[in-house]
Design an enzyme around this catalytic site. Structure first.
Site, PDB file in Angstrom:
ATOM      1  N   ASP A 213       0.824  -1.061  -0.106  1.00  0.00           N
ATOM      2  CA  ASP A 213       0.094  -0.077  -0.075  1.00  0.00           C
ATOM      3  C   ASP A 213       0.924   1.264   0.109  1.00  0.00           C
ATOM      4  OD1 ASP A 213      -3.076   0.586   0.177  1.00  0.00           O
ATOM      5  OD2 ASP A 213      -2.109   2.104   1.553  1.00  0.00           O
TER       6      ASP A 213
ATOM      7  N   ARG B 112       8.882   1.813  -3.065  1.00  0.00           N
ATOM      8  CA  ARG B 112       8.681   0.544  -3.071  1.00  0.00           C
ATOM      9  C   ARG B 112       9.986  -0.520  -3.232  1.00  0.00           C
ATOM     10  NH1 ARG B 112       5.723   1.402  -6.820  1.00  0.00           N
ATOM     11  NH2 ARG B 112       3.651   1.821  -5.600  1.00  0.00           N
TER      12      ARG B 112
HETATM   13  P1  IMP Z   1      -3.078   1.928  -3.615  1.00  0.00           P
HETATM   14  O1  IMP Z   1      -1.869   1.655  -2.847  1.00  0.00           O
HETATM   15  O2  IMP Z   1      -3.446   0.745  -4.413  1.00  0.00           O
HETATM   16  O3  IMP Z   1      -4.004   2.345  -2.496  1.00  0.00           O
HETATM   17  O4  IMP Z   1      -2.664   2.951  -4.602  1.00  0.00           O
HETATM   18  C1  IMP Z   1      -1.509   3.720  -4.431  1.00  0.00           C
HETATM   19  C2  IMP Z   1      -1.660   4.956  -5.308  1.00  0.00           C
HETATM   20  O5  IMP Z   1      -0.533   6.102  -5.161  1.00  0.00           O
HETATM   21  C3  IMP Z   1      -1.486   4.729  -7.003  1.00  0.00           C
HETATM   22  O6  IMP Z   1      -2.569   4.260  -7.610  1.00  0.00           O
HETATM   23  C4  IMP Z   1      -0.862   5.895  -7.296  1.00  0.00           C
HETATM   24  O7  IMP Z   1      -1.630   6.758  -7.596  1.00  0.00           O
HETATM   25  C5  IMP Z   1       0.053   6.283  -6.105  1.00  0.00           C
HETATM   26  N1  IMP Z   1       1.221   5.563  -6.229  1.00  0.00           N
HETATM   27  C6  IMP Z   1       1.801   4.755  -5.354  1.00  0.00           C
HETATM   28  N2  IMP Z   1       3.150   4.428  -5.741  1.00  0.00           N
HETATM   29  C7  IMP Z   1       3.401   5.211  -6.885  1.00  0.00           C
HETATM   30  C8  IMP Z   1       4.628   5.338  -7.830  1.00  0.00           C
HETATM   31  O8  IMP Z   1       5.757   4.703  -7.495  1.00  0.00           O
HETATM   32  N3  IMP Z   1       4.490   6.188  -8.669  1.00  0.00           N
HETATM   33  C9  IMP Z   1       3.423   6.877  -8.823  1.00  0.00           C
HETATM   34  N4  IMP Z   1       2.353   6.794  -8.291  1.00  0.00           N
HETATM   35  C10 IMP Z   1       2.484   5.869  -7.021  1.00  0.00           C
END
Ligand code: IMP
Length: 197
Positions: free
Chosen positions: A71, A181
């Site tokens: 997440d 990440r």
């Molecule tokens: P979730 O973890 O699925 O709630 O989504 C995380 C959101 O954060 C993603 O949909 C992106 O919009 C943003 N995000 C997370 N990591 C990255 C990255 O490495 N690059 C760009 N956006 C990111």
């Protein structure tokens, strides 16, 4: 490492990054889609760590295989750490990635600071109940205009001063080396190796 892990995400950008990074550590992964799993996990947690654990637990249960979830999100100082855990939903359901980062650029107009960081929490859950966790962060600033074509999400507007480029202008390898990440998965891979040995 003979054991297979399910990646608890349907986000194609994240899936690719996580599979690429984990393969460097010899961790073999499958996507929920490949297993025919369509479970959509509600992210009701208030922290990245809570949401990662919710996703990993649900997918581990559905697949009966160890599951790894990320997440993550973008935390902007001028927005008191937002959009944070709401990064994927910033601006509401109707927006795509471009709509979200353009909204962010609009909301930052005239702000005295553009400091920001990406954060990632990794959770891994095994069918026997064992859990492993790791976190990573990458500091940067929000650019004044989108630059670059690579990556996904907010990459075109996340500027990394030491590279003088946005995440979207880096190669996949360059991004994974310094990203939230990439760092979280490297820590996780060490913990996993210790656990499996
Ligand atoms: P979730 O973890 O699925 O709630 O989504 C995380 C959101 O954060 C993603 O949909 C992106 O919009 C943003 N995000 C997370 N990591 C990255 C990255 O490495 N690059 C760009 N956006 C990111």
């Amino acid at each position: 490492m003979a054991e297979k892990f399910v990646l608890a995400t349907h986000n194609p950008g994240k899936l690719k990054e996580m599979a690429d990074i984990l393969s460097q550590f010899g961790v073999e992964v499958v996507s929920p889609k490949e297993l025919g799993i369509t479970v959509d996990v509600e992210e009701t947690g208030t922290t990245f760590a809570e949401n990662a654990m919710l996703k990993a637990k649900a997918i581990c249960k559905a697949a009966n295989l160890p599951a790894i979830a990320d997440d993550s999100g973008l935390c902007v100082d001028a927005l008191n750490g937002g959009p944070g855990v709401y990064s994927a939903r910033y601006g509401g359901e109707g927006l795509d990635d471009k709509g979200r980062y353009m909204l962010l650029l609009n909301n930052l107009r005239g702000q005295p600071t553009r400091a920001a960081h990406f954060a990632s929490a990794i959770a891994c859950v095994f069918p026997n109940g064992k859990t492993l966790t790791a976190e990573g962060r990458c500091d940067g600033t929000i650019a004044f205009a989108p630059m670059g074509e690579g990556g996904f999400g907010y990459d075109p507007v996340f500027f990394v001063p030491e590279k003088a480029k946005t995440f979207a202008q880096l190669t996949d390898e360059e991004k994974n080396e310094i990203s939230h990440r990439g760092k979280a998965l490297a820590i996780f891979a060490e913990k996993l190796a210790t656990y499996l040995n």
